[in-house]
Design an enzyme around this catalytic site. Structure first.
Site, PDB file in Angstrom:
ATOM      1  N   HIS A  45       0.860  -1.176   0.000  1.00 51.56           N
ATOM      2  CA  HIS A  45       0.000   0.000   0.000  1.00 51.56           C
ATOM      3  C   HIS A  45       0.898   1.228   0.000  1.00 51.56           C
ATOM      4  CE1 HIS A  45      -3.000   2.898   1.253  1.00 51.56           C
ATOM      5  NE2 HIS A  45      -3.945   1.992   1.114  1.00 51.56           N
ATOM      6  N   ARG A  97      -6.438  10.483   0.174  1.00 47.21           N
ATOM      7  CA  ARG A  97      -6.252  10.991  -1.185  1.00 47.21           C
ATOM      8  C   ARG A  97      -7.596  11.182  -1.870  1.00 47.21           C
ATOM      9  NH1 ARG A  97      -2.991   6.585  -3.332  1.00 47.21           N
ATOM     10  NH2 ARG A  97      -3.356   5.613  -1.324  1.00 47.21           N
TER      11      ARG A  97
END
Ligand SMILES: Cc1cc2nc3c(=O)[nH]c(=O)nc-3n(C[C@H](O)[C@H](O)[C@H](O)COP(=O)(O)OP(=O)(O)OC[C@H]3O[C@@H](n4cnc5c(N)ncnc54)[C@H](O)[C@@H]3O)c2cc1C
Ligand code: SF4
Ligand code: SF4
Ligand code: FES
Ligand code: FES
Lengths: 605, 259, 271
Positions: free
Chosen positions: A239, A259
């Site tokens: 990740h 994000r």
């Protein structure tokens, strides 16, 4: 059947794992009126699923009405770099909306749209806002809902009970399992007509990981030992955003929701470097400038999505490159900044647990300061090879669902596709296991020999006086895997790792543990190490054979994807079922996709 | 890097005592890190529970310097100078070292009459943010059971465990009672069988909750008010006598099956 | 039904871990109870004394004022100081008129969820502080008489509202200076603040929050009640602050009126 020298239980369906997949399978089998037992290594409700943050993907179209299963299917396949079992991706895309909605019948409370439907959020690799969520604690909502349902149905749950090995009948069908209670150290056997594996991931074999101590790949290993095949084990998702500091929490996940909600990545020069890393495959749908990317956050039709929301493998590699080029942050990561872009109130409402996590663990106020982040081992795409419709493995009576099953996500998983995977295939596994039981094709015996050998192997470390401390082996293994079979791999390093793993095998046979059997974490770890090694071996061998870069598998010496390698999975089997037996790795061709699905993939390319 | 002395309770149902460990402590570490260091070096059999190490799973509850805390969310540098005392949760029977038998809580979970919603329409239920936000606060609960641990009703009075759900489950009942779809009525049940009246709203549960759930103000007191509606309030009682039935007995309320 | 299996079953009397001591806390957990005991005791002592005084509770027309102590309003007996009466007079009551009415505000505060928390901790020691052992051998909470009467809190809340109306009326009357017309004195300000604090205390009450909207399941279908509830909830979290502020101020108000009435102080005219 001989009487067990141990505590013994019998069930129609035995479920190993109480994460989202296991609980969903249990509900299905229980609704059929079968007797169901669930076994879990930790307490009920603590499985890995509880940590999932961002959301669960389902093309319900509540936010973007253009969304439908076809687009979701296409996104999943493209995210997976076409290595997926297309049928799983198809079923998943079609069924996840119903699986999400039914959770509300059992008490889940998702965030809402203005008109009272389930709210969906944007995530990397998903074309439309698709993730049903509850703030940033979606996994908690999922596991609690399923747990409460399972409990209200009166299902037997064996908590803090670790399964060591599956047990067969004389004709090789699965007949149950042998386990031990962690609180007492006493052994227990389960005879079952069918077994569903839902044991989660393998991340604990790497040093920097978002996974807990439970993710030792027990299910992967047990399936392999029992005669099933593992595929795609080289495809491990790192990740892109894990915490890098303080050291003690290095690897802890920072949700992609940051994000999705406006956070951007910068290097030490303050540059939004992701614009330099847009692969051709994604160029058409990615913003070209910061202005365009920012417009997209306000209105998805006013611009294309910013490159920070590319699939995880792309972002993780980019961060890795930036850090290697000397443009990293002081602790070896890059900056993730949402504080200068969104109001403090917005951040605290949308990302409460991230705010909390950084405030309390790093002393960083993310509403004002940038976070330091870097890639962390997160998820294994690979797993037990299963039939898409039934989740059945090669071994009769054995089913697998959730992270332990392979194929659904191909070479790279999109965020949010796991939680929906759990409920879609958890349900299917539960149905198929029940069909199998009702069809009367259950096992005809229970191999006590297998039980005895598992028990004596588990107890061996107590007999050994001057062996090694299991913690040392675990630490060395994690460092070795991180260094050699990490995010960027080369042939030499992989070869080195494969040799090292043989040494580790010998070291594991020479473990000593101190103390008694009751709640002894040192001993518990000793019994986890064989699985960790088995899984690491498959990963390394897969990585050696796959001479290309694709999704969660990146070879420095073969930096491009190769068309040839895109036609098969690498499948591992073990001869004879011994945990340290010789592993065979073979190419296993992908299923051929029907033309109408192929056509979907061509669209909007 | 500094040295710290940890005073950890070691033992099981047959008894136990404190043991001191002097270990290194690095910048930014939490209590769980230091406990893990003790495991990896001096005492590999030191028992403790943990999973996520991020305050999300609620496994690692223990008592640090006498107060229930999550070991993974308690930073060493936030504790006062000097020896750090770590003991298991006091209210539950001991298994070993820092691990307790929390099955009391699972027994209480079993007794919760499930959500009873109307049949689901084809395209899902409609609920609005204002309908779900009260329940969402309670669903933040990570089941660390520290509120149960600190609640004096059972911490100091073992016998009350038979008929006392405890704050963790009072928020569960409150969540269900406030659920916009729910058709069950558990008010008599929480009064009669779940011991709501035993809570004297002294708020220790709220004080220790790592999720900062306002257990007392937002769940227990509203639940007590609902019980007043259903049971004590003579005006409401009169209303029921005259017409609309708003209350069921515990047995009636308890047996409603979920779909 | 018994569903959850675990190595160890739920049984009463399971042996507990940790040392057998009342608490391992070393911080100053006793500070809170000490403060609570001090303030509440001081209040009870003072208010009892004041209630039995039966004098100096009213500043009347002679001083061109109309100020009544909240402890004595409404004044309900024939023995009330001229001008202080409420128009409704009870005959034959020999004691202080304060004693008739104080039961209501007393009951309101005694059954208040916040005060219950405070005095259970500070006076009753059940528990004195979190993770500090309860001072009693057995415990039945609020399930038996008399504590079960706490369930009547909402009725005391209603009574409290009546008092708030009356004390607000007193505050308005305090703007009137007999013989001089309308104006503002320090006494007016004191009575106004007192009324405001009492309203704040009452409206942030938990029973009020429940009755105004908290009892509803479907907020989206009861928009007005939802808005009311939302508004009250915002201030409900400050109930503790209002509880202390109004308690202390009501005593100070009595002190002020008493000082003026006894002639020790003149009520300064502001405008
Ligand atoms: C921090 C984090 C955030 C994530 N966020 C998201 C997200 O936003 N969206 C998303 O879709 N996915 C997310 N994921 C991925 C997703 O959470 C996991 O892939 C998923 O929860 C796996 O579920 P599972 O049911 O397969 O297994 P798990 O939930 O891992 O459960 C495994 C179960 O198996 C049991 N078990 C294992 N071995 C044994 C054994 N030997 N004996 C007995 N029991 C055993 C364990 O005790 C446990 O109960 C995230 C993962 C992490 C770590
Ligand atoms: S407020 Fe009630 S439930 Fe909470 S700790 Fe105190 S007595 Fe227990
Ligand atoms: S309510 Fe809070 S303290 Fe209680 S179990 Fe849940 S998270 Fe823990
Ligand atoms: S380990 Fe999960 S809350 Fe501490
Ligand atoms: S007055 Fe305090 S809660 Fe009602």
């Amino acid at each position: 059947m001989t009487t067990s020298p141990y505590e013994h239980h019998e069930y129609d369906v035995l479920i190993i794992g109480a994460g989202g997949a296991g609980l969903r399978a249990a509900i299905e089998a229980k609704q059929r009126g079968l007797s169901v037992g669930i076994v879990t290594k930790s307490l009920l409700g603590k499985a890995h699923t509880v940590m999932a943050e961002g959301g669960m993907a389902a093309a319900m179209g509540n936010v973007s009405s253009e969304d439908n299963w076809r687009v979701h299917f296409r996104d999943t396949m493209r995210g997976g770099k076409m290595l997926n079992n297309y049928r799983m991706a198809e079923l998943h895309a079609k069924e996840s909306p119903d699986r999400v909605r039914e959770l509300e019948q059992w008490g889940a409370l998702f965030d809402r749209t203005k008109d009272g439907r389930i709210l969906q959020r944007d995530f990397g690799g998903h074309r439309y806002a698709r993730l049903a969520h509850v703030g940033d604690r979606t996994g908690l909502e999922l596991i609690r809902t399923l747990q409460q349902k399972v409990v209200s149905m009166g299902t037997d749950v064996y908590m803090e009970c670790k399964v060591l090995q599956l047990v067969h009948d004389e004709s090789g069908r699965v007949a149950g399992a042998v386990a031990y209670w962690r609180p007492t150290g006493e052994f227990v056997t389960f005879a079952a007509k069918s077994v569903v594996l839902a044991s989660g991931g393998v991340g604990k074999s790497w040093k920097f990981t978002s996974n807990s101590w439970e993710s030792t790949g027990d299910g992967h290993a047990m399936a392999l030992w029992a005669g099933a095949e593992l595929i795609d084990m080289e495809c491990i998702q790192f990740h892109p955003t894990g915490m890098v500091w303080p050291l003690s929490v290095r690897g802890l996940l920072v949700t992609e929701g940051v994000r999705g909600d406006g956070g951007v990545l910068r290097n030490s020069d303050g540059e939004r470097f992701m614009f330099n890393y847009v692969a051709d495959m994604f160029r058409a749908e990615t913003a070209e400038s910061e202005e365009e990317g920012d417009r997209w956050y306000e209105d998805h039709n006013a611009g294309r999505r910013p490159p920070e929301l590319l699939p995880r493998d792309e972002v993780a590699r980019a961060i890795n490159t930036e850090v290697k080029a000397g443009r990293g942050s002081p602790h070896g990561g890059v900056y993730l900044d949402i504080g200068t872009r969104r109001s403090a109130e917005y951040i605290r409402r949308r990302l409460p647990s991230m705010y909390h996590q950084f405030m309390e663990l790093a002393g960083v106020d993310i509403t004002r300061e940038a976070m330091e982040i870097g890639p962390t081992c997160h998820y294994i795409m690979g797993g037990v090879k299963v039939d898409a419709d039934t989740a059945a493995t090669k071994v009769a009576g054995l089913y697998a669902a959730g992270e332990v099953a392979g194929g659904m996500h191909g070479a790279n998983r999109l965020g949010g596709n796991s939680l929906s995977d759990l409920v879609v295939f958890g349900r299917r596994a539960g149905m198929a296991a029940s069909d199998y039981v009702e069809g009367g094709s259950g096992p005809s015996g229970f191999d006590w020999g297998e039980v005895e050998s598992a028990v004596s192997r588990a107890l061996a470390p107590f007999e050994n006086e001057n062996g090694e401390n299991p913690y040392d082996i675990q630490r060395d293994l994690q460092e070795m895997m991180q260094a050699n079979v990490g995010i960027i791999r080369t042939g030499d390093e992989i070869e080195f790792a494969i040799n090292e793993l043989e040494t580790f095998t010998e070291r594991v046979k020479n473990i000593s543990v101190k103390g008694g059997r009751a709640y002894n974490p040192g001993w518990n770890l000793a019994t986890d190490l064989p699985s960790m090694l088995t899984v690491s071996k498959c990963t390394s061998r897969g990585a050696r054979e796959r001479k290309e870069s694709r999704g969660g598998h990146t070879r420095e010496d073969f930096p491009k994807a190769s068309a040839e390698y895109g036609t098969f999975n690498l499948a591992h089997t073990i001869a004879g079922g011994a945990w340290d037996g010789e592993i065979t790795t073979e190419r296993s061709p992908l299923l051929t996709m029907p033309d109408e699905l192929k056509a979907l993939l061509e669209e909007g390319k | 890097m500094a040295e710290v002395t940890m005073r950890v309770w070691r033992g099981d149902a047959s008894g136990g005592d404190f043991e001191n460990y002097t270990v290194t402590q690095n910048e930014g570490e939490v209590v769980l890190d230091v406990i893990h260091r003790i495991q990896a070096t001096e005492a590999p059999d030191l028992a403790c529970r943990w999973n996520c190490k991020a305050g999300k799973c609620g496994s690692c509850a223990a008592e640090i310097n006498g107060k229930p805390r999550l070991m993974c969310m308690t930073r060493m540098d936030d504790l006062p100078e000097g020896t750090v005392t770590v003991t298991p949760m006091k209210t539950f029977p001991i298994i070993r070292d820092l691990v307790t038998d929390v099955s009391f809580n699972f027994a209480m979970a079993e007794r919760v009459p499930a959500l009873l919603p109307p049949p689901m329409p084809e395209d899902g239920y409609r609920m609005f943010q204002e309908d779900v936000e009260r329940g969402q606060e309670f669903r933040k609960c990570i089941e660390c059971f520290m509120c149960q641990d600190v609640c004096h009703v059972i911490r100091d009075h073992e016998e009350n465990k038979q008929y006392y759900a405890g704050p963790r489950f009072f928020i569960r009942y409150a969540e269900l009672e406030m659920h916009p779809l729910d058709q069950n009525d558990r008010r008599e049940y929480v009064r009669e069988e779940m011991g709501l009246g035993y809570c004297n709203i002294t708020k220790c549960c709220t004080e220790v909750c790592p999720e900062h759930i306002k257990i007392t103000d937002n769940a227990i007191i509203p639940l007590k008010e609902r019980v007043v509606d259903a049971h004590y309030d003579p005006v409401a009682w009169l209303g029921r006598k005259i017409g609309r039935r708003t209350k069921r007995t515990a047995a009636e309320a308890g047996v409603q099956p979920a779909p | 039904m018994a569903a959850i299996e675990s190595a160890t079953k739920v049984e009463l009397g399971g042996l507990r871990g940790g040392p057998d001591v009342p608490t391992l806390r070393e911080d100053r957990w006793w500070l809170q109870p000490v403060i609570t005991v001090s303030i509440l005791t001081a209040f009870v002592v003072y208010s009892t004394w004041a209630a039995f005084q039966n004098q100096n509770y009213y500043v009347g027309a002679a001083a061109h004022r109309d100020l009544i102590s909240p402890f004595y309003s409404p004044c309900l007996t024939t023995t009330c100081v001229p001008g202080s009466g409420s128009g409704f007079a009870i005959h034959g009551w020999g004691l202080s008129p304060a004693l008739i009415i104080l039961i209501f505000p007393l009951g309101f505060r005694l059954t208040c969820y916040y005060y219950r928390r405070s005095y259970y901790r500070a006076f009753w020691w059940s528990p004195p502080a979190c993770a500090v052992a309860d001072g009693h051998g057995s415990y039945s909470g609020e399930t038996k008489f008399p504590l079960i009467m706490h369930n009547a809190h909402r009725y005391f809340f209603f009574a409290g509202l009546v008092f708030n109306v009356l004390l607000t009326y007193d505050a308005i009357r305090a703007f009137h200076q007999p013989g001089l017309g309308w104006g503002v004195t320090v006494g007016t300000v004191v009575l106004v603040i007192n009324a405001v604090l009492l309203w704040s205390y009452s409206l942030t009450c938990h029973a009020c929050r429940h009755l105004c909207g908290g009892g509803v399941k479907n907020f989206s279908q009861h928009k007005a009640r939802y808005r009311t509830w939302k508004f009250l909830s915002r201030y409900n979290s400050k109930h503790m602050n209002f509880a202390w502020a109004s308690l202390i101020f009501v005593a100070l108000t009595d002190v002020y009126v008493r000082l003026v009435a006894s002639g020790a102080l003149t009520d300064y005219k502001l405008f």
